[in-house]
Design an enzyme around this catalytic site. Structure first.
Site, PDB file in Angstrom:
ATOM      1  N   TYR A 192       0.831  -1.208   0.000  1.00  0.00           N
ATOM      2  CA  TYR A 192       0.000   0.000   0.000  1.00  0.00           C
ATOM      3  C   TYR A 192       0.861   1.252   0.000  1.00  0.00           C
ATOM      4  O   TYR A 192       1.917   1.307   0.626  1.00  0.00           O
ATOM      5  CB  TYR A 192      -0.916   0.036   1.226  1.00  0.00           C
ATOM      6  CG  TYR A 192      -2.015  -0.994   1.246  1.00  0.00           C
ATOM      7  CD1 TYR A 192      -2.341  -1.744   0.115  1.00  0.00           C
ATOM      8  CD2 TYR A 192      -2.739  -1.228   2.405  1.00  0.00           C
ATOM      9  CE1 TYR A 192      -3.346  -2.694   0.149  1.00  0.00           C
ATOM     10  CE2 TYR A 192      -3.763  -2.171   2.451  1.00  0.00           C
ATOM     11  CZ  TYR A 192      -4.054  -2.905   1.322  1.00  0.00           C
ATOM     12  OH  TYR A 192      -5.051  -3.842   1.366  1.00  0.00           O
ATOM     13  N   PRO A 248     -16.375  -2.684   1.518  1.00  0.00           N
ATOM     14  CA  PRO A 248     -17.741  -2.863   2.026  1.00  0.00           C
ATOM     15  C   PRO A 248     -18.792  -2.042   1.297  1.00  0.00           C
ATOM     16  O   PRO A 248     -19.972  -2.406   1.309  1.00  0.00           O
ATOM     17  CB  PRO A 248     -17.629  -2.454   3.494  1.00  0.00           C
ATOM     18  CG  PRO A 248     -16.462  -1.537   3.545  1.00  0.00           C
ATOM     19  CD  PRO A 248     -15.500  -2.076   2.541  1.00  0.00           C
ATOM     20  N   LEU A 273     -19.897   2.312  -5.004  1.00  0.00           N
ATOM     21  CA  LEU A 273     -21.184   2.060  -5.649  1.00  0.00           C
ATOM     22  C   LEU A 273     -22.340   2.115  -4.656  1.00  0.00           C
ATOM     23  O   LEU A 273     -23.445   2.549  -4.993  1.00  0.00           O
ATOM     24  CB  LEU A 273     -21.145   0.695  -6.339  1.00  0.00           C
ATOM     25  CG  LEU A 273     -22.171   0.438  -7.451  1.00  0.00           C
ATOM     26  CD1 LEU A 273     -21.945   1.390  -8.613  1.00  0.00           C
ATOM     27  CD2 LEU A 273     -22.078  -1.006  -7.930  1.00  0.00           C
ATOM     28  N   GLY A 302     -22.359   3.881  -1.870  1.00  0.00           N
ATOM     29  CA  GLY A 302     -22.216   5.064  -1.023  1.00  0.00           C
ATOM     30  C   GLY A 302     -23.110   6.226  -1.412  1.00  0.00           C
ATOM     31  O   GLY A 302     -22.787   7.380  -1.123  1.00  0.00           O
ATOM     32  N   GLY A 303     -24.254   5.938  -2.072  1.00  0.00           N
ATOM     33  CA  GLY A 303     -25.145   7.015  -2.504  1.00  0.00           C
ATOM     34  C   GLY A 303     -24.684   7.663  -3.790  1.00  0.00           C
ATOM     35  O   GLY A 303     -24.805   8.877  -3.967  1.00  0.00           O
TER      36      GLY A 303
END
Length: 329
Positions: free
Chosen positions: A53, A218, A223, A225-226
């Protein structure tokens, strides 16, 4: 904050885990420090990162792979008392250099990768050392031998997996049992309302062996997340996400309408849906701001009724249950 055991182990972790994938790539060190401070203040004790990362190494950039671990290490170095307040998890598998042995799960690479992670994290031990992917070219006897050695040396405490199939989990556990080892404590899988394939064989395997499930992504890369509301407000989606939005628009419309009916944000409903699953130990939250972190923690207080869970199943149907009943009489 709510806590639960990491799988069948005695280790207790927060139901919301802080995911540090964005540290060093999308978030600079100062902002990352603020997020970690806020996480600790809210009771989050489970910090998850990976050696890879931080973003790819580029000629015009000083930092790259390993930056997320370095940022966490610098934060820990500011106050050494923080180390004993968190469960620190990282991962091994991905290529960190260009050599033929600088990747995957050979005993050679596991040892060297662990030492490098410890240096970047500025600590003498990793609480949960996870295989970032399965390596079917390396025998399990070799893999477990490498982890056994690290455990004996006190460099790691628990071993976890990520992105394993159900039969990989079973194989790993059977070989571990032959060596009188605990085996896997956890598995990180892609799991959300839009991605439910893990319900076929991964979750049944985890339940059978007492292994904790840690879902990643999650909210489905945004997609869930509003996203339709955000587009209506003038925000733009990436081309890849836009294609998914168009393919799933009827589902998204139904989902966001249900969330409005519940007076809850779509992201919180997505997180709460995962937390309602008894197989789930902790859900990874990868906030870019302190505000997003505080918002995600609210998912712990969201109660979803049986009726709501049924409606979510209708909007986002799973694979039909567990294998083989999902597809055979």
């Amino acid at each position: 904050m709510n806590y639960t055991h990491l799988g069948r182990t005695g280790l207790r972790v927060s139901r919301i885990a802080l995911g540090a994938m964005n540290f060093g790539e999308l978030i600079d060190e100062a902002a990352s420090f603020k997020i970690m401070d806020a996480a600790l203040d809210t009771g989050i004790n489970f910090f998850d990162t990976a050696d890879v990362y931080g973003g790819p190494q580029k000629p015009d950039m000083e930092k790259g792979y390993g930056t997320s671990e370095e940022i966490i290490g610098n934060w820990l170095a500011q106050d050494t008392s923080r180390r004993n307040k968190i469960v620190l998890a990282t991962k091994v598998y991905q290529p960190m250099e260009t050599g033929p042995n600088d990747k995957y799960l050979s005993a050679y690479h596991i040892r060297r990768a662990c030492e490098a992670s410890l240096r970047r994290l500025k600590t003498d031990h990793i609480d949960l050392y996870q295989m970032h992917h399965v390596d079917r070219a390396t025998p399990w006897e070799e893999i477990w031998q490498a982890f056994e050695q690290l455990i004996r040396e006190g460099k790691i405490t628990y071993v976890g997996s990520s992105n394993f199939a159900g039969w990989d989990i079973a194989t790993a556990q059977l070989i571990a049992a032959c060596r009188n080892l605990l085996g896997l404590a956890s598995e990180q899988s892609l799991y959300n309302l839009t991605q439910r394939t893990t319900e076929l064989e991964v979750i049944p395997a985890l339940r059978h062996f007492g292994i904790g499930l840690i879902p990643w992504s999650p909210i489905g890369m945004g997609l869930l997340g509003g996203v339709l509301r955000k587009i209506s407000e003038g925000r733009r989606a990436t081309p890849g996400l836009q294609a998914q939005i168009e393919a799933r628009r009827p589902q998204l419309e139904a989902y966001e309408a249900l969330c409005t009916e519940l007076s809850e944000s779509p992201a919180l409903v997505a997180l709460a849906w995962l937390l309602h699953n008894p197989a789930v130990t902790s859900v990874i939250s990868g906030p870019r701001t302190v505000e997003q972190l505080h918002e995600n923690v609210k998912a712990l207080d969201v109660e979803l009724s049986h009726e709501t869970l049924t409606k979510l199943d209708r909007i986002w149907p799973g694979p039909g249950g567990e294998a083989p009943q999902a597809y055979a009489w």
